[in-house]
Enzyme design. Sequence first.
Site: not given
Length: 332
Positions: A26, A88, A110, A140, A178, A208, A238, A280
Amino acid sequence: MTTARPTDLPETPLSEVLLAEPRGFCAGVDRAIEIVERALVRFGAPIYVRHEIVHNTYVVNDLKQKGAIFIEELADVPPGATLIFSAHGVSKAVQQEAAARGFQIFDATCPLVTKVHVEVAKLSREGYQFIMIGHKGHPEVEGTMGQLSDGIFLVEDVADVARAPVTRPEQLAVVTQTTLSVDDAAEILAAVKARFPLVREPKQQDICYATQNRQDAVKVLAPQVDVVIVVGSPTSSNSNRLRELAERLGTPAYMVDAAEDLQPEWLADRPRVGLTAGASAPDVLVQAVITRLKAMGSVAVRRLPGVQETIEFPLPMGLGNKSMAEFAAQRS
């Protein structure tokens, strides 16, 4: 004479690999990695990074070979060194300690995580308490909760909502990690709103765009295949959510950190394979998995239609916005 079947081939020959779209890197991950690479070009090795810049083994090892040193404690960074905060984000305490130690700091947090930090700081000044939906121990979550000294309560599931020690329900806001499962977060948020009807939600959801898009792509992919392979490291939130989502939709799913992790027995009697990657995971790993699947008998690779992502985030001041090639040439 009968030729023995290779042991690394599934019993049922593969017929097709379906690629989810979008998948892989991303904008926030691209930016974080480029920050480290540009810092290495500009200042030379070593460059220190607090925590893994992103949760991917291949990416971290590649940057280590280029001269990045990943640390958890700021005491491990020598005076005057260049320090980068991971994608993070970090707590206020870490920011303040790093500044006090005099490091040259570049923040690779981010921007979508930074948005959550800004919202927390703003509403805290207005007297709000917070419920944060997220996973305990994730960097995060630690960074976001560490924006405040108190008044922010972590909930990991619906049961936690009932235990949240909120004292100002009329001034309560909710924020979200996120990289959560969109569906899981929605279920927990519904429980928060049921207990605290006046809770303030973010103007835009905290999960996100990339997490949302990759989960939506799995929802399209999973019903069309016999098994889903997710490229991603075990520490990647994620990526784990993508695997869990496919399984929730009734399709067996497995996660691989590299092509050699792929097991033939996962593909037995499952000729149609779905392939995706966490935000990632670099495309080089996806291509390596495709190569291995072809060697295992797949005869076709088809990319499914999906959202085309065009978002880009600016780099921190001091690292420039020229292309990496131009930047490297200028510094040489």
